[in-house]
Scaffold this motif. Structure first.
Motif, short mmCIF file in Angstrom:
data_model
loop_
_atom_site.label_atom_id
_atom_site.label_comp_id
_atom_site.label_asym_id
_atom_site.label_seq_id
_atom_site.Cartn_x
_atom_site.Cartn_y
_atom_site.Cartn_z
N LEU A 32 30.91 29.19 131.39
CA LEU A 32 32.30 29.18 130.92
C LEU A 32 32.47 28.50 129.56
N ALA A 33 31.41 28.55 128.75
CA ALA A 33 31.48 28.05 127.38
C ALA A 33 31.17 29.20 126.42
N ASP A 34 31.42 28.97 125.14
CA ASP A 34 31.28 30.04 124.14
C ASP A 34 29.82 30.24 123.77
N GLU A 35 29.28 31.40 124.10
CA GLU A 35 27.87 31.67 123.82
C GLU A 35 27.59 31.82 122.33
N LYS A 36 28.63 31.95 121.51
CA LYS A 36 28.42 32.10 120.07
C LYS A 36 27.85 30.83 119.44
N GLN A 37 27.87 29.73 120.15
CA GLN A 37 27.31 28.49 119.62
C GLN A 37 25.79 28.44 119.76
N ILE A 38 25.23 29.29 120.60
CA ILE A 38 23.79 29.22 120.90
C ILE A 38 22.91 29.43 119.66
N PRO A 39 23.20 30.39 118.77
CA PRO A 39 22.36 30.51 117.56
C PRO A 39 22.31 29.24 116.73
N PHE A 40 23.38 28.46 116.72
CA PHE A 40 23.39 27.21 115.97
C PHE A 40 22.50 26.16 116.65
N ILE A 41 22.39 26.25 117.97
CA ILE A 41 21.48 25.36 118.69
C ILE A 41 20.04 25.73 118.39
N PHE A 42 19.75 27.02 118.28
CA PHE A 42 18.42 27.45 117.84
C PHE A 42 18.08 26.82 116.49
N ARG A 43 19.02 26.90 115.55
CA ARG A 43 18.79 26.37 114.21
C ARG A 43 18.52 24.87 114.24
N ALA A 44 19.35 24.14 114.97
CA ALA A 44 19.19 22.69 115.03
C ALA A 44 17.88 22.31 115.71
N THR A 45 17.51 23.05 116.75
CA THR A 45 16.26 22.76 117.45
C THR A 45 15.06 23.03 116.55
N ALA A 46 15.12 24.09 115.76
CA ALA A 46 14.02 24.39 114.84
C ALA A 46 13.82 23.26 113.84
N ARG A 47 14.91 22.72 113.34
CA ARG A 47 14.80 21.60 112.40
C ARG A 47 14.18 20.37 113.07
N PHE A 48 14.59 20.13 114.31
CA PHE A 48 14.05 18.96 115.01
C PHE A 48 12.56 19.14 115.29
N TYR A 53 26.63 19.45 105.85
CA TYR A 53 26.83 20.10 107.15
C TYR A 53 27.87 19.36 108.00
N ASN A 54 28.33 18.21 107.51
CA ASN A 54 29.40 17.45 108.19
C ASN A 54 29.09 17.16 109.66
N GLY A 55 27.83 16.87 109.93
CA GLY A 55 27.45 16.48 111.28
C GLY A 55 27.22 17.62 112.24
N ALA A 56 27.34 18.87 111.77
CA ALA A 56 27.19 20.02 112.68
C ALA A 56 25.78 20.10 113.24
N LEU A 57 24.77 19.85 112.41
CA LEU A 57 23.39 19.92 112.88
C LEU A 57 23.11 18.81 113.90
N ILE A 58 23.69 17.65 113.67
CA ILE A 58 23.52 16.55 114.63
C ILE A 58 24.15 16.92 115.97
N HIS A 59 25.36 17.46 115.91
CA HIS A 59 26.04 17.88 117.14
C HIS A 59 25.21 18.90 117.91
N ASP A 60 24.67 19.90 117.20
CA ASP A 60 23.94 20.97 117.87
C ASP A 60 22.59 20.50 118.41
N SER A 61 22.01 19.47 117.80
CA SER A 61 20.72 18.97 118.29
C SER A 61 20.88 18.06 119.51
N LYS A 62 22.10 17.62 119.79
CA LYS A 62 22.32 16.74 120.94
C LYS A 62 22.14 17.46 122.27
N PHE A 63 22.18 18.79 122.25
CA PHE A 63 21.90 19.53 123.48
C PHE A 63 20.46 19.30 123.93
#
Length: 453
Positions: free
Chosen positions: A301-317, A255-265
């Motif tokens: 003023l940020a891209d809402e398309k990132q939100i589903p990836f935050i759902f995914r990362a939060t579920a894993r956490f 995942y090249n750190g993508a899950l880590i980035h998304d879980s930092k929210f």
């Protein structure tokens, strides 16, 4: 839950990782297919590849049989979603014994032609089982078998190969039997979440693995110490997230750190907004606020398309927390996810459209005119009144007062839905109230426990 199969040709964890879904997205249909895969593999091994077929060119070993049945399950789920649970009103898998008359049912032309062709070979009314069997054979079983043996063994099979037809008919019979046994439980509500079923299977697999490791090690004291640590949730937020980031199972290198980035929210929310220092303080109210309020403000003023990836990362956490710290927020996560998975990206998009079009300079110049005829607060959209005139009915959550036909002159209007919460100021401009300014738009979950009021 079926206990009819003894071997797990495809373990639950392997199924979940291969199914292209996060665990919180899995449904009763997915669980039905998972059971079918293992049931079918057991039946083929025990009842089809019997002694006289041990020399068959179609004979498969354990892993190959699991792969074949996984492919059949995958194809069958796609067929069900596109047909039986989608465009076709017959609902054959849910009522196999029923008869039907194609002339009395509203059907798509393609389905109607197929049924009339089938009926030309039958006398009297058709049974739904007959219809399902033919579709199963034509669209699921034969294609999957031919493709599997061709790709795995370079066998040039075709649909008149006797050995393959015998296997195909056996598979067809077993699928129909399984639908009769298990189908009514899970196919009546196929898209209902099945998180609990899969979590139970995962826990059973983990318990069996731990038990095997315990017997192999022969060290009861080490096992008890490990269990005691698992039940002890005391740890700082920083420490927990650092361990989570380092866990390759939950943050695979691919995942090249993508899950880590998304879980930092979530980490940022817990530390900077919720102001909790110990993971044991993390509860369902925090999760609700994170999904319904904090992320809205964070994505201005940020891209809402990132939100589903935050759902995914939060579920894993959340899953990680349960496994290593015995903090169980899985049901709460699923509940809040179901309520916000569509609404949160939508309200963020609506808010950003509104902000991008907002005439701040004009608002400053005209603000003094409406000081006496202005009200500020939280308003729930109770009705989309007129899409042409862009008016909505609001309910003042502070004053418990209904406000009809409030005008919102913005393209954000098309993205609003009943239940959305507006943090806004209204002004009276004869002959009606008008939305003068919107600070935030929240999904309806924000009303939970009056988190924002």
């Amino acid at each position: 839950m079926s206990e009819r199969f003894q071997k797990a040709f495809i373990p639950a964890r392997e199924f979940i990782e291969s199914w292209d879904k996060e665990i919180y997205e899995l449904t009763n249909l997915d669980f039905f297919i998972y059971q079918l895969i293992n049931y079918l593999a057991n039946q083929i091994e025990k009842r089809f590849f019997i002694r006289e077929r041990r020399d068959s060119k179609l004979l498969l070993d354990f892993d190959q049989l699991g792969t074949l049945c996984f492919n059949i399950g995958d194809a069958f789920e796609f067929f069900l979603q596109e047909n039986c649970l989608g465009s076709c009103p017959l609902n054959c898998p849910r009522d196999l014994n029923a008869h039907f008359d194609a002339e009395k049912i509203q059907l798509e032309e393609k389905i109607r032609r197929n049924i009339f062709l089938l009926q030309s070979f039958m006398s009297g009314q058709l049974e739904k089982e007959q219809c399902l069997r033919i579709d199963l054979m034509n669209y699921v079983i034969l294609d999957t078998l031919i493709q599997f043996y061709n790709e795995s063994f370079q066998y040039e099979l075709n649909d008149d190969d006797i050995a393959m037809l015998e296997l195909a008919e056996f598979i067809e019979d077993e699928i129909i039997d399984f639908i009769r046994i298990e189908g009514q439980t899970f196919l009546q509500h196929p898209f209902k979440p099945s998180l609990e079923y899969f979590e139970e299977l995962l826990q059973t697999e983990a318990d069996q693995q731990n038990q095997n490791e315990w017997y192999e090690d022969g060290n009861i004291w080490e096992d008890e110490q490990r269990t005691e640590e698992w039940h002890n949730p005391v740890a700082s937020i920083q420490e927990v997230f650092q361990k989570y980031y380092a866990n390759d199972r939950y943050n695979p290198p691919e995942y090249n750190g993508a899950l880590i980035h998304d879980s930092k929210f979530l980490k940022k929310y817990l530390m900077d907004s919720a102001h909790i220092s110990d993971i044991s303080e993390f509860n369902a109210d925090h999760l609700a606020e994170f999904f319904s309020i904090w992320l809205v403000r964070e994505f201005v003023l940020a891209d809402e398309k990132q939100i589903p990836f935050i759902f995914r990362a939060t579920a894993r956490f959340i899953t990680y927390l349960f496994q290593f710290y015995h903090i169980n927020l899985k049901k709460d996560f699923l509940q809040f996810y179901e309520k916000t998975k569509l609404d949160l990206p939508r309200v963020v998009k609506a808010l950003n459209i509104y902000i991008s079009q907002y005439d701040l300079f004009g608002a400053i110049l005209s603000s003094d005119k409406f000081v006496e005829n202005q009200r500020i607060g939280y308003f729930e959209i109770s009705n989309i009144n007129d899409r042409v005139q862009r008016t909505i009915d609001l309910y003042d959550l502070h004053l418990s007062e209904s406000l009809p036909r409030i005008k919102l002159d913005s393209q954000a209007f098309t993205h609003l839905r009943c239940g959305d919460i507006l943090h806004a100021s209204l002004v009276y401009k004869s002959p009606q109230w008008k939305i003068f300014d919107i600070q935030f738009i929240y999904p309806n979950l924000a009303k939970k426990n009056y988190l924002i009021f």
